[in-house]
Design a protein around this motif. Sequence first.
Motif, PDB file in Angstrom:
ATOM      1  N   GLU A   3       0.833  -1.209   0.000  1.00 56.40           N
ATOM      2  CA  GLU A   3       0.000   0.000   0.000  1.00 56.40           C
ATOM      3  C   GLU A   3       0.868   1.260   0.000  1.00 56.40           C
ATOM      4  OE1 GLU A   3      -3.327   0.222  -0.371  1.00 56.40           O
ATOM      5  OE2 GLU A   3      -3.325  -1.961  -0.623  1.00 56.40           O
ATOM      6  N   GLU A   4       1.987   1.210   0.715  1.00 52.00           N
ATOM      7  CA  GLU A   4       2.900   2.358   0.775  1.00 52.00           C
ATOM      8  C   GLU A   4       3.485   2.660  -0.607  1.00 52.00           C
ATOM      9  OE1 GLU A   4       3.385  -0.343   2.967  1.00 52.00           O
ATOM     10  OE2 GLU A   4       2.286   0.626   4.593  1.00 52.00           O
ATOM     11  N   GLU A   5       3.853   1.591  -1.326  1.00 59.33           N
ATOM     12  CA  GLU A   5       4.396   1.784  -2.677  1.00 59.33           C
ATOM     13  C   GLU A   5       3.363   2.438  -3.582  1.00 59.33           C
ATOM     14  OE1 GLU A   5       7.444  -1.371  -4.337  1.00 59.33           O
ATOM     15  OE2 GLU A   5       5.780  -2.389  -3.320  1.00 59.33           O
ATOM     16  N   ILE A   6       2.156   1.928  -3.552  1.00 60.80           N
ATOM     17  CA  ILE A   6       1.098   2.463  -4.410  1.00 60.80           C
ATOM     18  C   ILE A   6       0.812   3.919  -4.045  1.00 60.80           C
ATOM     19  CG2 ILE A   6      -1.332   2.234  -5.069  1.00 60.80           C
ATOM     20  CD1 ILE A   6      -0.980  -0.830  -4.648  1.00 60.80           C
ATOM     21  N   PHE A   7       0.815   4.231  -2.742  1.00 60.34           N
ATOM     22  CA  PHE A   7       0.597   5.609  -2.296  1.00 60.34           C
ATOM     23  C   PHE A   7       1.689   6.521  -2.870  1.00 60.34           C
ATOM     24  CE2 PHE A   7       1.139   9.110   0.737  1.00 60.34           C
ATOM     25  CZ  PHE A   7      -0.152   9.637   0.723  1.00 60.34           C
ATOM     26  N   ARG A   8       2.949   6.050  -2.816  1.00 59.79           N
ATOM     27  CA  ARG A   8       4.072   6.828  -3.362  1.00 59.79           C
ATOM     28  C   ARG A   8       3.913   7.021  -4.861  1.00 59.79           C
ATOM     29  NH1 ARG A   8       7.278  10.785  -3.681  1.00 59.79           N
ATOM     30  NH2 ARG A   8       9.334  10.367  -4.493  1.00 59.79           N
ATOM     31  N   TRP A   9       3.467   6.005  -5.572  1.00 61.85           N
ATOM     32  CA  TRP A   9       3.238   6.117  -7.010  1.00 61.85           C
ATOM     33  C   TRP A   9       2.170   7.165  -7.304  1.00 61.85           C
ATOM     34  CZ3 TRP A   9       2.582   0.178  -8.134  1.00 61.85           C
ATOM     35  CH2 TRP A   9       3.795  -0.477  -7.886  1.00 61.85           C
ATOM     36  N   GLY A  56       5.006  10.725 -15.666  1.00 67.21           N
ATOM     37  CA  GLY A  56       4.419   9.643 -16.445  1.00 67.21           C
ATOM     38  C   GLY A  56       4.735   8.288 -15.836  1.00 67.21           C
ATOM     39  N   PHE A  57       4.043   7.269 -16.328  1.00 65.35           N
ATOM     40  CA  PHE A  57       4.211   5.919 -15.793  1.00 65.35           C
ATOM     41  C   PHE A  57       5.647   5.410 -15.963  1.00 65.35           C
ATOM     42  CE2 PHE A  57      -0.403   5.908 -16.914  1.00 65.35           C
ATOM     43  CZ  PHE A  57      -0.877   5.869 -15.618  1.00 65.35           C
ATOM     44  N   GLY A  96      11.962   1.528  -9.713  1.00 62.36           N
ATOM     45  CA  GLY A  96      12.473   0.203 -10.070  1.00 62.36           C
ATOM     46  C   GLY A  96      11.400  -0.832 -10.324  1.00 62.36           C
ATOM     47  N   ARG A  97      10.305  -0.406 -10.913  1.00 63.68           N
ATOM     48  CA  ARG A  97       9.207  -1.313 -11.269  1.00 63.68           C
ATOM     49  C   ARG A  97       8.902  -1.186 -12.749  1.00 63.68           C
ATOM     50  NH1 ARG A  97       6.132  -4.834  -7.960  1.00 63.68           N
ATOM     51  NH2 ARG A  97       6.446  -4.261  -5.820  1.00 63.68           N
ATOM     52  N   ASN A  98       8.093  -2.097 -13.246  1.00 64.20           N
ATOM     53  CA  ASN A  98       7.642  -2.045 -14.628  1.00 64.20           C
ATOM     54  C   ASN A  98       6.531  -1.002 -14.752  1.00 64.20           C
ATOM     55  OD1 ASN A  98       5.969  -2.758 -17.026  1.00 64.20           O
ATOM     56  ND2 ASN A  98       7.503  -4.367 -17.225  1.00 64.20           N
ATOM     57  N   HIS A  99       6.576  -0.205 -15.825  1.00 61.44           N
ATOM     58  CA  HIS A  99       5.566   0.839 -16.000  1.00 61.44           C
ATOM     59  C   HIS A  99       4.153   0.263 -16.145  1.00 61.44           C
ATOM     60  CE1 HIS A  99       6.371  -0.147 -20.244  1.00 61.44           C
ATOM     61  NE2 HIS A  99       5.174   0.338 -20.491  1.00 61.44           N
ATOM     62  N   LEU A 128      -2.586   2.022 -10.659  1.00 65.46           N
ATOM     63  CA  LEU A 128      -3.097   3.380 -10.530  1.00 65.46           C
ATOM     64  C   LEU A 128      -4.394   3.599 -11.313  1.00 65.46           C
ATOM     65  CD1 LEU A 128       0.120   5.592 -10.602  1.00 65.46           C
ATOM     66  CD2 LEU A 128      -1.099   4.648  -8.650  1.00 65.46           C
ATOM     67  N   LEU A 129      -4.556   2.867 -12.392  1.00 65.24           N
ATOM     68  CA  LEU A 129      -5.771   3.058 -13.196  1.00 65.24           C
ATOM     69  C   LEU A 129      -6.798   1.945 -12.969  1.00 65.24           C
ATOM     70  CD1 LEU A 129      -4.285   4.185 -16.622  1.00 65.24           C
ATOM     71  CD2 LEU A 129      -5.153   5.608 -14.763  1.00 65.24           C
ATOM     72  N   GLY A 130      -6.319   0.812 -12.504  1.00 56.98           N
ATOM     73  CA  GLY A 130      -7.184  -0.356 -12.392  1.00 56.98           C
ATOM     74  C   GLY A 130      -7.988  -0.362 -11.173  1.00 56.98           C
TER      75      GLY A 130
END
Length: 124
Positions: free
Chosen positions: A88-94, A103-104, A112-115, A122-124
């Motif tokens: 959840e922390e990662e997604i919040f940072r994104w 941009g993605f 360091g993740r796949n776009h 973020l969209l799903g």
Amino acid sequence: MFSSYAEELQQGWRLLAEAKNSPKTARAQQSPRSFARITDERLRLMITDYEAGVSAYELADKYGHNRGTIMKHFAAAGVRSRVAVPTEEEIFRWKELRAEGLGFKTIARRVGRNHKTIRKHLLG
């Protein structure tokens, strides 16, 4: 005209029959992958390699098994996949980075993740 065609046809059938009975044909039809079961010892070797950083695709080539089969054995043995689900922390940072107008692909390079992973979360 028809007799030469009939002779060629008979010769073709004869060659097919010979090929069918040839032991070489049976080997040629097998997949290049091994059909052997994954033994406990082999699984331990694969786990050791995987934990040392070898990818599942490289393991599939090295040991001659399907990548999906290897990953199923890993899951059954309790080996965690390196493809980690974002926290959840990662997604919040994104989301923060996205709100800044990035941009993605830019976010992906920074974290360091796949776009596509970032876009999906973020969209799903």
